[in-house]
Design a protein around this motif. Structure first.
Motif, PDB file in Angstrom:
ATOM      1  N   ARG A 149       0.812  -1.374   0.314  1.00  0.00           N
ATOM      2  CA  ARG A 149      -0.071   0.017  -0.026  1.00  0.00           C
ATOM      3  C   ARG A 149       1.182   1.335   0.067  1.00  0.00           C
ATOM      4  NH1 ARG A 149      -2.908  -1.265   5.330  1.00  0.00           N
ATOM      5  NH2 ARG A 149      -0.698  -2.031   5.606  1.00  0.00           N
ATOM      6  N   ALA A 150       0.342   2.486  -0.550  1.00  0.00           N
ATOM      7  CA  ALA A 150       1.139   3.685  -0.529  1.00  0.00           C
ATOM      8  C   ALA A 150       1.543   4.172   0.919  1.00  0.00           C
ATOM      9  CB  ALA A 150       0.218   4.606  -1.260  1.00  0.00           C
ATOM     10  N   GLY A 151       2.357   4.702   1.285  1.00  0.00           N
ATOM     11  CA  GLY A 151       2.672   5.212   2.631  1.00  0.00           C
ATOM     12  C   GLY A 151       4.150   4.986   2.709  1.00  0.00           C
ATOM     13  N   ARG A 152       4.870   5.352   4.034  1.00  0.00           N
ATOM     14  CA  ARG A 152       5.940   5.140   4.328  1.00  0.00           C
ATOM     15  C   ARG A 152       6.405   3.935   4.756  1.00  0.00           C
ATOM     16  NH1 ARG A 152       7.956   9.657   2.831  1.00  0.00           N
ATOM     17  NH2 ARG A 152      10.127   9.217   3.935  1.00  0.00           N
ATOM     18  N   TYR A 153       7.860   3.564   4.340  1.00  0.00           N
ATOM     19  CA  TYR A 153       8.438   2.190   4.826  1.00  0.00           C
ATOM     20  C   TYR A 153       9.838   2.572   5.517  1.00  0.00           C
ATOM     21  CZ  TYR A 153       4.698  -0.122   2.165  1.00  0.00           C
ATOM     22  OH  TYR A 153       3.411  -0.468   1.772  1.00  0.00           O
ATOM     23  N   CYS A 154       9.961   1.844   6.638  1.00  0.00           N
ATOM     24  CA  CYS A 154      11.165   1.879   7.137  1.00  0.00           C
ATOM     25  C   CYS A 154      12.190   0.885   6.152  1.00  0.00           C
ATOM     26  CB  CYS A 154      11.011   1.273   8.459  1.00  0.00           C
ATOM     27  SG  CYS A 154      11.571   2.616   9.586  1.00  0.00           S
ATOM     28  N   ILE A 155      13.361   1.076   6.001  1.00  0.00           N
ATOM     29  CA  ILE A 155      14.200   0.466   5.374  1.00  0.00           C
ATOM     30  C   ILE A 155      15.423   0.144   6.083  1.00  0.00           C
ATOM     31  CG2 ILE A 155      15.888  -0.050   3.515  1.00  0.00           C
ATOM     32  CD1 ILE A 155      12.980   1.964   2.877  1.00  0.00           C
ATOM     33  N   GLU A 156      15.563  -1.288   6.637  1.00  0.00           N
ATOM     34  CA  GLU A 156      17.057  -1.612   7.368  1.00  0.00           C
ATOM     35  C   GLU A 156      17.680  -2.663   6.464  1.00  0.00           C
ATOM     36  OE1 GLU A 156      14.946  -0.911  11.835  1.00  0.00           O
ATOM     37  OE2 GLU A 156      15.770  -2.987  11.045  1.00  0.00           O
ATOM     38  N   VAL A 157      18.952  -2.097   6.341  1.00  0.00           N
ATOM     39  CA  VAL A 157      19.969  -3.221   6.009  1.00  0.00           C
ATOM     40  C   VAL A 157      21.051  -3.133   6.779  1.00  0.00           C
ATOM     41  CG1 VAL A 157      21.463  -3.884   3.970  1.00  0.00           C
ATOM     42  CG2 VAL A 157      19.060  -2.742   3.547  1.00  0.00           C
ATOM     43  N   LYS A 158      21.136  -4.389   7.774  1.00  0.00           N
ATOM     44  CA  LYS A 158      22.346  -4.204   8.713  1.00  0.00           C
ATOM     45  C   LYS A 158      23.339  -5.331   7.874  1.00  0.00           C
ATOM     46  CE  LYS A 158      19.230  -3.693  12.620  1.00  0.00           C
ATOM     47  NZ  LYS A 158      18.767  -4.181  13.995  1.00  0.00           N
ATOM     48  N   SER A 159      23.929  -4.599   7.130  1.00  0.00           N
ATOM     49  CA  SER A 159      25.204  -5.311   6.268  1.00  0.00           C
ATOM     50  C   SER A 159      26.359  -4.504   6.709  1.00  0.00           C
ATOM     51  CB  SER A 159      24.832  -5.330   4.702  1.00  0.00           C
ATOM     52  OG  SER A 159      25.021  -3.999   4.260  1.00  0.00           O
ATOM     53  N   SER A 160      27.556  -5.322   6.397  1.00  0.00           N
ATOM     54  CA  SER A 160      28.752  -4.618   6.481  1.00  0.00           C
ATOM     55  C   SER A 160      29.679  -4.883   5.252  1.00  0.00           C
ATOM     56  CB  SER A 160      29.529  -5.026   7.621  1.00  0.00           C
ATOM     57  OG  SER A 160      29.777  -6.880   7.532  1.00  0.00           O
ATOM     58  N   LEU A 161      30.341  -3.834   4.887  1.00  0.00           N
ATOM     59  CA  LEU A 161      31.190  -3.979   3.569  1.00  0.00           C
ATOM     60  C   LEU A 161      32.626  -3.461   4.014  1.00  0.00           C
ATOM     61  CD1 LEU A 161      29.156  -2.612   0.771  1.00  0.00           C
ATOM     62  CD2 LEU A 161      30.130  -4.715   0.610  1.00  0.00           C
ATOM     63  N   ALA A 162      33.761  -4.168   4.291  1.00  0.00           N
ATOM     64  CA  ALA A 162      34.523  -3.910   5.287  1.00  0.00           C
ATOM     65  C   ALA A 162      35.752  -4.463   4.589  1.00  0.00           C
ATOM     66  CB  ALA A 162      34.409  -4.237   6.632  1.00  0.00           C
ATOM     67  N   PRO A 163      37.001  -4.193   4.914  1.00  0.00           N
ATOM     68  CA  PRO A 163      38.306  -4.894   4.534  1.00  0.00           C
ATOM     69  C   PRO A 163      38.116  -6.342   4.983  1.00  0.00           C
ATOM     70  CG  PRO A 163      38.771  -2.893   5.036  1.00  0.00           C
ATOM     71  CD  PRO A 163      37.302  -2.778   5.322  1.00  0.00           C
ATOM     72  N   GLY A 164      38.294  -7.360   4.257  1.00  0.00           N
ATOM     73  CA  GLY A 164      38.238  -8.637   4.965  1.00  0.00           C
ATOM     74  C   GLY A 164      38.967  -9.563   4.072  1.00  0.00           C
ATOM     75  N   SER A 165      38.329 -10.695   3.359  1.00  0.00           N
ATOM     76  CA  SER A 165      39.105 -11.500   2.417  1.00  0.00           C
ATOM     77  C   SER A 165      38.102 -12.079   1.641  1.00  0.00           C
ATOM     78  CB  SER A 165      39.913 -12.435   3.181  1.00  0.00           C
ATOM     79  OG  SER A 165      39.290 -13.272   3.950  1.00  0.00           O
ATOM     80  N   LEU A 166      38.622 -12.583   0.749  1.00  0.00           N
ATOM     81  CA  LEU A 166      37.903 -13.606  -0.323  1.00  0.00           C
ATOM     82  C   LEU A 166      38.509 -14.938  -0.118  1.00  0.00           C
ATOM     83  CD1 LEU A 166      37.469 -13.528  -4.013  1.00  0.00           C
ATOM     84  CD2 LEU A 166      38.590 -15.500  -3.128  1.00  0.00           C
ATOM     85  N   THR A 167      37.484 -15.903   0.136  1.00  0.00           N
ATOM     86  CA  THR A 167      37.526 -17.392   0.718  1.00  0.00           C
ATOM     87  C   THR A 167      37.515 -18.346  -0.418  1.00  0.00           C
ATOM     88  OG1 THR A 167      36.733 -16.428   2.851  1.00  0.00           O
ATOM     89  CG2 THR A 167      37.291 -18.722   2.684  1.00  0.00           C
ATOM     90  N   TYR A 168      38.472 -19.199  -0.524  1.00  0.00           N
ATOM     91  CA  TYR A 168      38.178 -20.298  -1.565  1.00  0.00           C
ATOM     92  C   TYR A 168      38.866 -21.698  -0.940  1.00  0.00           C
ATOM     93  CZ  TYR A 168      42.793 -19.793  -3.534  1.00  0.00           C
ATOM     94  OH  TYR A 168      44.224 -19.906  -3.897  1.00  0.00           O
ATOM     95  N   GLY A 169      38.158 -22.819  -1.542  1.00  0.00           N
ATOM     96  CA  GLY A 169      38.660 -23.965  -0.820  1.00  0.00           C
ATOM     97  C   GLY A 169      39.351 -24.820  -1.760  1.00  0.00           C
ATOM     98  N   GLU A 170      40.391 -25.574  -1.622  1.00  0.00           N
ATOM     99  CA  GLU A 170      41.273 -26.346  -2.480  1.00  0.00           C
ATOM    100  C   GLU A 170      41.491 -27.484  -1.779  1.00  0.00           C
ATOM    101  OE1 GLU A 170      44.638 -24.325  -3.716  1.00  0.00           O
ATOM    102  OE2 GLU A 170      44.773 -24.981  -5.655  1.00  0.00           O
TER     103      GLU A 170
END
Ligand code: ZN
Length: 456
Positions: A149-170
């Motif tokens: 329905r028309a109206g206001r919506y609260c948007i919450e994205v609790k994510s993080s984009l931070a220095p870390g790493s890419l992970t793979y398995g071998e």
């Protein structure tokens, strides 16, 4: 080593175990980096001794860079009554992959551009990502979108984009030679079953099976995120690529479609002949194209690995592809098992497709006195005898048993038995050392060529 036709009971149990593993992997929210990939690799590692690699964000890989690591705790669109009308906890496809953190309030009109739907399939949630452009958004059923329905919506994205790493398995399973067979599958899709829990389930079971007995080739299995993961692996293993004798990308192996083999860029790689033979009469072979999964990177011209791809339906060619309808109801134990058994047949062919040298090539050697030929003349030779004649005639060191199978129309297994009998009688030399040395020489030449090109 032979794969015998399974009894129906065994078939059910092997297929069911593949399916159960795919089902365990299915709920995890994977992406090209983050906790979901680690959790996935941990489940695989509980079955095979995978080595897990972490490569830092910001690392350059060819023309690309490993992005910030993405993790998500929660995400929702909440209406004025406090109802979570779009809820990441209900389905991880609801959040566009790599969505940046957001805490805001918007009108439905403002929110609309951030909502992705599939009008042609109103009950399916689409799968969308934005890895390399900072963005956020939600995916939802078109039916639910119409009900907002028309109206206001609260948007919450609790994510993080931070220095870390890419992970793979071998996983490396050493064989009698250092020449390698490389299996590759991507591990970056969230709750999608055929694409891509089926590939992970089949490849894990294949690694377990290959490790069970000594092999001629060394086998390497890479479980990595699509594109950036294979690029990262290629970058870190560039000096070893000359060892790769055959490579196969595995994906989309659980749907009811027929098996499909996509040829390598080279088009005449031995793996192309092997898989085409393994599928004969029970699958399709399609030409190479520079689109799809990690064969795009393995077959880029700077590597040009002998890499094909095995799927059932191909990417984009089934309606449920990259939607919530690619769920556990799309994949079946029987399809998974059929895919797995085909992979086993491919490995058997890889292991046994040898070249031989006829040690008495001047005229036909006498088979009767060696106990190899029927004593009674006058009748047509039996299949086994034909097979010996073909193997003796073609074994000049250049034709593999598979070449002979194609030329003679005789089954590979019969030719292989004939070759074994002839070798035991001293009429054929099995030249693993010679062919391996020749192969390594060729590989060295290729590598030298590549090195020169890079330094020029
Ligand atoms: Zn995909």
């Amino acid at each position: 080593m032979d794969v015998e036709a399974s009894s129906p009971a065994a078939a059910t149990s092997a297929g069911r175990s593949l399916y159960e593993f795919a089902a365990r992997l299915y709920p995890i929210c994977r992406s090209i980096t983050g906790a979901g990939v680690r959790e996935t690799l941990a489940l695989i590692r509980a079955r095979v001794p995978l080595v897990v690699h972490e490569v830092p964000s910001g690392t350059r890989v060819f023309d690309w860079e490993i992005p910030l690591e993405w993790n998500v705790e929660d995400a929702a669109v909440i209406d004025a009554d406090g109802r979570r009308v779009i809820d990441f906890q209900a389905h991880n496809l609801h959040l566009v992959g790599y969505s940046e953190p957001v805490q805001t309030s918007l009108s439905l009109g403002e929110l609309s551009a951030r909502l992705h739907v599939l009008p042609e399939h109103p009950d399916w949630i689409p799968y969308r990502t934005s890895y390399y452009r900072r963005d956020w958004g939600f995916c939802m059923r078109a039916r639910d979108r119409l009900a907002l329905r028309a109206g206001r919506y609260c948007i919450e994205v609790k994510s993080s984009l931070a220095p870390g790493s890419l992970t793979y398995g071998e996983l490396l399973i050493a064989g009698r030679t250092r020449a390698e067979v490389l299996f590759f599958t991507h591990v970056c899709h969230p709750s999608l079953a055929n694409d891509n829990t089926s590939g992970m389930a089949v490849m894990t079971a294949l690694a377990e099976w290959i490790a069970r007995e000594p092999r001629r080739f060394t086998y390497r299995f890479v479980f990595a995120p699509g594109t950036i993961g294979s690029l990262t692996w290629l970058k870190r293993n560039e000096s070893r690529l000359s060892r790769v004798r055959h490579a196969l990308v595995l994906a989309l192996l659980g749907d009811p479609g027929a098996l499909t083999y996509k040829r390598s860029r080279r088009d005449t790689s031995e793996i192309d002949a092997i898989v085409a033979y393994a599928l004969a009469g029970d699958g399709a072979v399609i030409p190479f194209s520079p689109y799809g999964y990690d064969e795009r990177q393995l077959c880029s011209p700077g590597f040009d690995l002998p890499a094909g791809r095995l799927t059932r339906s191909v990417n984009g060619a089934y309606p449920q592809y990259h939607t919530s309808a690619d769920d556990l109801s799309l994949i079946t134990p029987a399809a998974l098992q059929g895919s797995f058994e085909t992979c086993q047949r491919i490995v058997e062919l890889i292991e046994t497709n040898q070249r031989y040298v006829n040690l008495k090539p001047k005229g036909e050697p006498r088979l009767g006195p060696r106990g190899l030929y029927r004593a009674l003349g006058g009748s047509e030779p039996a299949t086994h005898e034909y097979a010996m004649l073909w193997v003796l005639n073609q074994s000049d060191g250049t034709h593999s048993l598979l070449d002979i199978a194609r030329r003679s129309g005789l089954p590979f297994a019969v030719l292989r038995e004939a070759a074994r009998a002839l070798e035991a009688a001293g009429l054929l030399a099995s030249p693993p050392a010679r062919s391996a040395a020749a192969g390594r020489g060729a590989a060295r030449r290729t590598l030298a060529g590549k090195t020169r090109r890079e330094s020029s």
